[in-house]
Design a protein around this motif. Structure first.
Motif, PDB file in Angstrom:
ATOM      1  N   LYS A   2       0.830  -1.199   0.000  1.00  0.00           N
ATOM      2  CA  LYS A   2       0.000   0.000   0.000  1.00  0.00           C
ATOM      3  C   LYS A   2       0.867   1.252   0.000  1.00  0.00           C
ATOM      4  N   LYS A   3       0.279   2.374  -0.443  1.00  0.00           N
ATOM      5  CA  LYS A   3       1.010   3.634  -0.488  1.00  0.00           C
ATOM      6  C   LYS A   3       1.359   4.087   0.918  1.00  0.00           C
ATOM      7  N   SER A   4       2.559   4.581   1.068  1.00  0.00           N
ATOM      8  CA  SER A   4       3.037   5.048   2.369  1.00  0.00           C
ATOM      9  C   SER A   4       3.033   6.569   2.405  1.00  0.00           C
ATOM     10  N   LYS A   5       2.760   7.113   3.572  1.00  0.00           N
ATOM     11  CA  LYS A   5       2.739   8.569   3.750  1.00  0.00           C
ATOM     12  C   LYS A   5       4.129   9.126   4.022  1.00  0.00           C
ATOM     13  N   ASN A   6       5.014   8.295   4.597  1.00  0.00           N
ATOM     14  CA  ASN A   6       6.367   8.757   4.921  1.00  0.00           C
ATOM     15  C   ASN A   6       7.332   7.568   4.880  1.00  0.00           C
ATOM     16  N   GLU A   9       6.822   4.684   7.449  1.00  0.00           N
ATOM     17  CA  GLU A   9       5.710   3.805   7.073  1.00  0.00           C
ATOM     18  C   GLU A   9       6.118   2.864   5.930  1.00  0.00           C
ATOM     19  N   TYR A  10       6.867   3.391   4.959  1.00  0.00           N
ATOM     20  CA  TYR A  10       7.322   2.562   3.836  1.00  0.00           C
ATOM     21  C   TYR A  10       8.165   1.390   4.356  1.00  0.00           C
ATOM     22  N   ARG A  39      11.540  12.405   1.555  1.00  0.00           N
ATOM     23  CA  ARG A  39      10.136  12.412   1.155  1.00  0.00           C
ATOM     24  C   ARG A  39       9.768  11.084   0.516  1.00  0.00           C
ATOM     25  N   ILE A  40       8.488  10.934   0.231  1.00  0.00           N
ATOM     26  CA  ILE A  40       8.022   9.824  -0.594  1.00  0.00           C
ATOM     27  C   ILE A  40       7.722  10.412  -1.967  1.00  0.00           C
ATOM     28  N   ASN A  43       6.054   6.822  -4.981  1.00  0.00           N
ATOM     29  CA  ASN A  43       5.654   5.792  -4.004  1.00  0.00           C
ATOM     30  C   ASN A  43       6.813   5.109  -3.294  1.00  0.00           C
TER      31      ASN A  43
END
Length: 121
Positions: A2-6, A9-10, A39-40, A43
């Motif tokens: 799933k897409k990560s916000k930071n 999280e990634y 940054r992200i 993705n």
């Protein structure tokens, strides 16, 4: 994935085998070019300093680390290749059973930060 916000999280959402490599890459980037913006982007974790500087991504059997928009020079590719790392135009694959080539990565980051700085002027 799933897409990560930071970036935290990634890394948390990635496979267990890839996490220590990504944590080490993150530490190397942040200590070598502390002024780079984390940054992200696209993705994946990405670092920007006068343009794209570096980024990394987890895959099923390796972590890929990429360097600035211009990619790796032939000399840089050879440095990684001589140590057993698979390279692409601007990327290096670090398999889960390989050590992170920190010395070479630091050297390349410094070189690419200078290139980005000179392009900015």
């Amino acid at each position: 994935m799933k897409k990560s916000k930071n970036v935290n999280e990634y890394i948390e959402n990635s496979s267990e085998e890839s996490r220590s490599i990504m944590e080490e890459l993150r530490q190397i980037i942040k200590s070598t070019v502390p002024e780079a913006e984390e940054r992200i982007a696209w993705n994946v974790p990405n670092y920007k300093l006068n343009g794209v500087l570096a980024g990394f991504a987890a895959y099923s059997k390796h972590v890929s680390v990429g360097f600035s928009e211009g990619g790796l020079s032939d000399e840089e590719r050879k440095l990684f290749g001589d140590k057993g790392y698979k390279t692409g135009k601007g990327t290096v694959q670090i398999k889960f059973d390989q050590e992170v080539p920190s010395t070479i990565i630091k050297q390349v980051l410094k070189s690419h930060a200078k290139m980005n700085e000179s392009r900015k002027k």
